[in-house]
Every structure is written in C-alpha cells, then in structure tokens.
Design a protein around this motif. Sequence first.
Motif, mmCIF file in Angstrom:
data_model
loop_
_atom_site.group_PDB
_atom_site.id
_atom_site.type_symbol
_atom_site.label_atom_id
_atom_site.label_comp_id
_atom_site.label_asym_id
_atom_site.label_seq_id
_atom_site.Cartn_x
_atom_site.Cartn_y
_atom_site.Cartn_z
ATOM 1 N N ILE A 95 -10.952 6.445 -15.588
ATOM 2 C CA ILE A 95 -10.587 7.745 -15.017
ATOM 3 C C ILE A 95 -10.371 7.651 -13.505
ATOM 4 O O ILE A 95 -11.195 7.108 -12.778
ATOM 5 N N VAL A 96 -9.229 8.160 -13.079
ATOM 6 C CA VAL A 96 -8.847 8.151 -11.664
ATOM 7 C C VAL A 96 -8.522 9.588 -11.273
ATOM 8 O O VAL A 96 -7.735 10.248 -11.953
ATOM 9 N N SER A 97 -9.119 10.072 -10.185
ATOM 10 C CA SER A 97 -8.722 11.385 -9.673
ATOM 11 C C SER A 97 -8.038 11.183 -8.331
ATOM 12 O O SER A 97 -8.334 10.232 -7.615
ATOM 13 N N PHE A 98 -7.103 12.090 -8.011
ATOM 14 C CA PHE A 98 -6.382 11.938 -6.735
ATOM 15 C C PHE A 98 -5.872 13.278 -6.231
ATOM 16 O O PHE A 98 -5.636 14.202 -7.004
ATOM 17 N N GLU A 99 -5.752 13.357 -4.898
ATOM 18 C CA GLU A 99 -5.269 14.573 -4.240
ATOM 19 C C GLU A 99 -3.768 14.452 -4.014
ATOM 20 O O GLU A 99 -3.318 13.481 -3.421
ATOM 21 N N VAL A 100 -3.029 15.467 -4.442
ATOM 22 C CA VAL A 100 -1.613 15.527 -4.123
ATOM 23 C C VAL A 100 -1.484 16.448 -2.908
ATOM 24 O O VAL A 100 -2.012 17.556 -2.910
ATOM 25 N N GLU A 101 -0.796 15.962 -1.861
ATOM 26 C CA GLU A 101 -0.608 16.802 -0.671
ATOM 27 C C GLU A 101 0.335 17.942 -1.019
ATOM 28 O O GLU A 101 1.337 17.742 -1.699
ATOM 29 N N GLN A 145 -8.289 -0.493 -20.385
ATOM 30 C CA GLN A 145 -8.051 0.794 -19.724
ATOM 31 C C GLN A 145 -8.592 0.779 -18.287
ATOM 32 O O GLN A 145 -7.997 1.387 -17.399
ATOM 33 N N SER A 146 -9.697 0.076 -18.050
ATOM 34 C CA SER A 146 -10.238 -0.047 -16.690
ATOM 35 C C SER A 146 -9.292 -0.861 -15.809
ATOM 36 O O SER A 146 -9.055 -0.516 -14.654
ATOM 37 N N ARG A 147 -8.776 -1.944 -16.366
ATOM 38 C CA ARG A 147 -7.835 -2.782 -15.604
ATOM 39 C C ARG A 147 -6.609 -1.967 -15.208
ATOM 40 O O ARG A 147 -6.161 -1.993 -14.069
ATOM 41 N N ALA A 148 -6.089 -1.193 -16.156
ATOM 42 C CA ALA A 148 -4.906 -0.369 -15.894
ATOM 43 C C ALA A 148 -5.234 0.722 -14.871
ATOM 44 O O ALA A 148 -4.441 0.995 -13.962
ATOM 45 N N ALA A 149 -6.425 1.322 -14.990
ATOM 46 C CA ALA A 149 -6.822 2.402 -14.070
ATOM 47 C C ALA A 149 -6.915 1.868 -12.643
ATOM 48 O O ALA A 149 -6.492 2.532 -11.694
ATOM 49 N N LEU A 150 -7.455 0.653 -12.479
ATOM 50 C CA LEU A 150 -7.554 0.065 -11.138
ATOM 51 C C LEU A 150 -6.158 -0.152 -10.553
ATOM 52 O O LEU A 150 -5.900 0.182 -9.394
ATOM 53 N N GLU A 151 -5.247 -0.684 -11.362
ATOM 54 C CA GLU A 151 -3.870 -0.904 -10.890
ATOM 55 C C GLU A 151 -3.241 0.404 -10.448
ATOM 56 O O GLU A 151 -2.571 0.478 -9.412
ATOM 57 N N ILE A 152 -3.449 1.445 -11.236
ATOM 58 C CA ILE A 152 -2.856 2.745 -10.917
ATOM 59 C C ILE A 152 -3.511 3.351 -9.680
ATOM 60 O O ILE A 152 -2.834 3.914 -8.825
ATOM 61 N N ALA A 153 -4.836 3.199 -9.559
ATOM 62 C CA ALA A 153 -5.539 3.736 -8.391
ATOM 63 C C ALA A 153 -5.024 3.062 -7.118
ATOM 64 O O ALA A 153 -4.780 3.724 -6.103
ATOM 65 N N GLN A 154 -4.860 1.734 -7.174
ATOM 66 C CA GLN A 154 -4.363 0.999 -5.994
ATOM 67 C C GLN A 154 -2.940 1.423 -5.655
ATOM 68 O O GLN A 154 -2.590 1.615 -4.496
ATOM 69 N N TRP A 155 -2.134 1.599 -6.688
ATOM 70 C CA TRP A 155 -0.741 2.026 -6.480
ATOM 71 C C TRP A 155 -0.703 3.437 -5.869
ATOM 72 O O TRP A 155 0.035 3.682 -4.909
ATOM 73 N N LEU A 156 -1.539 4.341 -6.407
ATOM 74 C CA LEU A 156 -1.574 5.716 -5.888
ATOM 75 C C LEU A 156 -1.948 5.729 -4.403
ATOM 76 O O LEU A 156 -1.375 6.490 -3.619
ATOM 77 N N GLU A 157 -2.907 4.876 -4.023
ATOM 78 C CA GLU A 157 -3.342 4.830 -2.618
ATOM 79 C C GLU A 157 -2.198 4.482 -1.678
ATOM 80 O O GLU A 157 -2.218 4.866 -0.516
ATOM 81 N N SER A 158 -1.198 3.754 -2.193
ATOM 82 C CA SER A 158 -0.090 3.314 -1.339
ATOM 83 C C SER A 158 1.091 4.287 -1.374
ATOM 84 O O SER A 158 2.101 4.052 -0.717
ATOM 85 N N GLN A 159 0.976 5.357 -2.152
ATOM 86 C CA GLN A 159 2.112 6.281 -2.285
ATOM 87 C C GLN A 159 2.107 7.359 -1.214
ATOM 88 O O GLN A 159 1.056 7.929 -0.920
ATOM 89 N N PRO A 160 3.294 7.679 -0.634
ATOM 90 C CA PRO A 160 3.352 8.817 0.281
ATOM 91 C C PRO A 160 3.112 10.100 -0.506
ATOM 92 O O PRO A 160 3.424 10.171 -1.702
ATOM 93 N N GLY A 161 2.526 11.100 0.128
ATOM 94 C CA GLY A 161 2.303 12.383 -0.540
ATOM 95 C C GLY A 161 1.002 12.423 -1.322
ATOM 96 O O GLY A 161 0.672 13.437 -1.937
ATOM 97 N N ILE A 162 0.257 11.297 -1.312
ATOM 98 C CA ILE A 162 -1.034 11.270 -2.008
ATOM 99 C C ILE A 162 -2.142 11.214 -0.964
ATOM 100 O O ILE A 162 -2.089 10.399 -0.037
ATOM 101 N N GLY A 163 -3.123 12.090 -1.108
ATOM 102 C CA GLY A 163 -4.280 12.078 -0.208
ATOM 103 C C GLY A 163 -5.316 11.102 -0.741
ATOM 104 O O GLY A 163 -5.002 9.971 -1.106
ATOM 105 N N ARG A 164 -6.548 11.588 -0.862
ATOM 106 C CA ARG A 164 -7.609 10.676 -1.315
ATOM 107 C C ARG A 164 -7.468 10.310 -2.784
ATOM 108 O O ARG A 164 -7.048 11.127 -3.605
ATOM 109 N N VAL A 165 -7.826 9.065 -3.094
ATOM 110 C CA VAL A 165 -7.875 8.608 -4.491
ATOM 111 C C VAL A 165 -9.340 8.303 -4.788
ATOM 112 O O VAL A 165 -10.006 7.603 -4.017
ATOM 113 N N TYR A 166 -9.845 8.876 -5.888
ATOM 114 C CA TYR A 166 -11.258 8.721 -6.234
ATOM 115 C C TYR A 166 -11.382 7.764 -7.416
ATOM 116 O O TYR A 166 -11.060 8.123 -8.555
#
Length: 387
Positions: free
Chosen positions: A305-311, A261-282
């Motif tokens: 657990i990954v938290s993120f801001e949607v613009e 689950q940690s490995r998957a969360a890291l992949e998703i966090a990195q992917w979220l950081e590269s997405q338009p419309g996403i602010g900070r990823v925690y």
Amino acid sequence: MEYEFETLAVRSGIHRSQFNEHSDAVYLTSSFVFESAAQAAARFRGEEPGNIYARFTNPTVTSFQERLAALEGAEACVATSSGMSAILACAMGLLGAGDHIISSRSIFGSTVQLFGNIMKRFGVETSFVSASDVSEWEKAVKPNTRLFFVETPSNPLMELSDISALSEIARKAGAKLAVDNCFCTPAIQRPIELGADIVIHSATKYLDGQGRVLGGAVLGSNESMEGVKNFLRTAGPTMSAFNAWVFLKGMETLKIRMDAQSRAALEIAQWLESQPGIGRVYYPWLSSHPQHALAKRQQSSGGAIVSFEVEGGREAAWKVVDSTRMISITANLGDTKSTITHPATTTHGRISPEARAAAGIGEGLLRLAVGLESVEDIRKDLSRGLS
Ligand SMILES: *Cc1c(COP(=O)(O)O)cnc(C)c1O
C-alpha cells in the motif's frame, strides 16, 4: 519451527480424511454425529476431543486456525466471520465493565466506532493516542488498563508503531498488546516475535488476497484465547467452513503475492516521488519515510500500500482517480487487482474536516493498493490523470 514459512503456508494444518484427499477438503456440515449417547455426553463434558457443532468447531476451520497460527508463530488461533468480529471477540473475551483500552488513533474506522461508542456503552473506556509517539501511551496508562491496540502500518498514512517498545509499556501496565496485522500479514511482520500478545486479522484482505470472502482471526497464547473462544462459541460470529477453505488456498500463495506486490509498490512509490505534481509519498520502504529505520527493524518489506498527495487538492486527486481505466475505484484493498481510494471523501469521510486535517488526511491524498498487474501498466494508468 520445524519448517520454513513457505512450507508451513502450504503444508500445515492438513488433516486428511478416510479418502486421503490431496488438497484440503471442505466440510460443509452444521453438526456432527456421535457413535453413542455416551460419546455425545463425553464430548459435551469436554472429556473427549472431537466436533459437536459448527458454531464450536469445524475441521476446515480448524485447519485454517492451525495454518495461520503456524505462520504467526502463535500458540492458538480463533477464526471469526470477519475482521471486525475478530476485534469484537478480542474485546469481549478479554475485557469487562470498568476496564480501559489504550488505542492508536490511526486505526480502521469501524474499530474506532467499536471502541469509542459500542464498548463504551458496556463500561469499557478507550483513550486514543498517537500511533508513533510512545510517550503518549505511557502517559495514558491507568490502573484499570487491560488492552493496548495498534494497527501498523496505519491506514492511510503508513504511520508505524514500535511493537517492541509498546509491548514493554503494556507489560509494565499489566495490559496485553494487540496488533492488527492486516496490512503486513505474517509474510512481512510477525508481531508475536516482536513482543505482542495478540494478533488480529481481517482475513478478508491479503490472506484471501483475491477479494472473495469475509473472515477474521484472533491469535495469542492458549490462556488469552480461552475467553475469546468462549465468547465465539456462545455468541456465534464464527467463520464458515467454505470461507476457511478459500483462506487456506489464499495462504498457500500469501508469501509470493506479498513479495511481488511489495516489490511493485516500492517501484511505484519511487516513481511517484519523481513525478511533478506529486507531494509527499507515504511508503515505509522509502528512505524519505520518517520511520524507515523502524520499518526495516520490524518488517521484511514495505507492503503493497502506497499513499500519496496530489498537488491541487480534491479536484486534482479526483482527476487521477477518474482518469484510470484499469485500476479499480474501490474502498477495499488486499487484492491481486490494484485499487485506488480517495480517503477524505470515502473511508475517512465521516470524520469532521478538522479531525481529518489534524490526522493529516488532506483533500489531495490518494491510497493505492498495488496488485499483481504489470508495474508498467499501473504507472501508465496513474499517469493519465497526472499533469
Ligand atoms: C478491513 C479491515 C478491518 C475489518 O475487516 P472486515 O473483514 O472488513 O470486517 C480491520 N482492520 C483493518 C486494518 C482493515 O483493513
């Protein structure tokens, strides 16, 4: 430690019965019988070890306690009916009227209520301070400070507290440091090795890991668990034998679940950081996390657990939530099924908008607890609502 973590998770705490069962047995009995009146008397006087009544001890619960103590590297473990009753038992076992708690502000909402309202009625005062700014803890110390309380990483902004640094301040103050280790579990972070005196668990989350039952635990030295044990056998919020058995099974797969689950969360966090419309990823394992170095020091991975801001604020965040078809919309976390939450209107909805803004919990913030589904499917599900 005689065995490695993975082995202890599967093999520790087993006491086979006369039937020599291979899997852990579940003992559904409220009381235990004695061979004689003299034996009953000896058990009650505490001169002979053994079970009396399930509010005091139960063999399945004892197995749970021994296994979790082995995983956390703790001398003693006391099992409770829920995570909240673990925190209550910790406070009731260690504190009395006139004592003072210093607690991180970024803790579970019910813990804030317990310390700030309920314990206060019994003469225990709490100062709430920053999770990450150690100097605030130093300044808050009073002659009657007995307990430091943190949750690291915090919910939902993944703020870290430096366990070693806080343990030193606590020691100087003559207080004990308690760490709620719910988000990391001992598979990722072992607070006692880092200097903490007490570890708290909501077993409801990752120790079960499959969203089935409620339970909790308090761990620490034999000496500090004495009062906690006494409170529990007197007041009664003990763990049921059935729930202990579910947690024993959960702990057997804890490490592989947390790793995956940690490995998957890291992949998703990195992917979220590269997405338009996403602010900070925690997420602590991202190099953009302000406490990334501390995370690497005290954790072995980033957790699930990954938290993120949607613009676009609440409307845009709700659109992401409502566009999912697979991810569960629920305030819970710690499951093999991924879950998504909008903290500002659910878990943190009772806090005033000003306090919420001060805590950094914006209207666009979402908390994702990554489960065991395919990362590709989770990404696809989140993409639906991101434009
Ligand atoms: C859920 C949770 C608790 C409370 O646990 P329950 O088992 O629901 O009583 C305490 N601390 C943290 C960090 C939690 O996530």
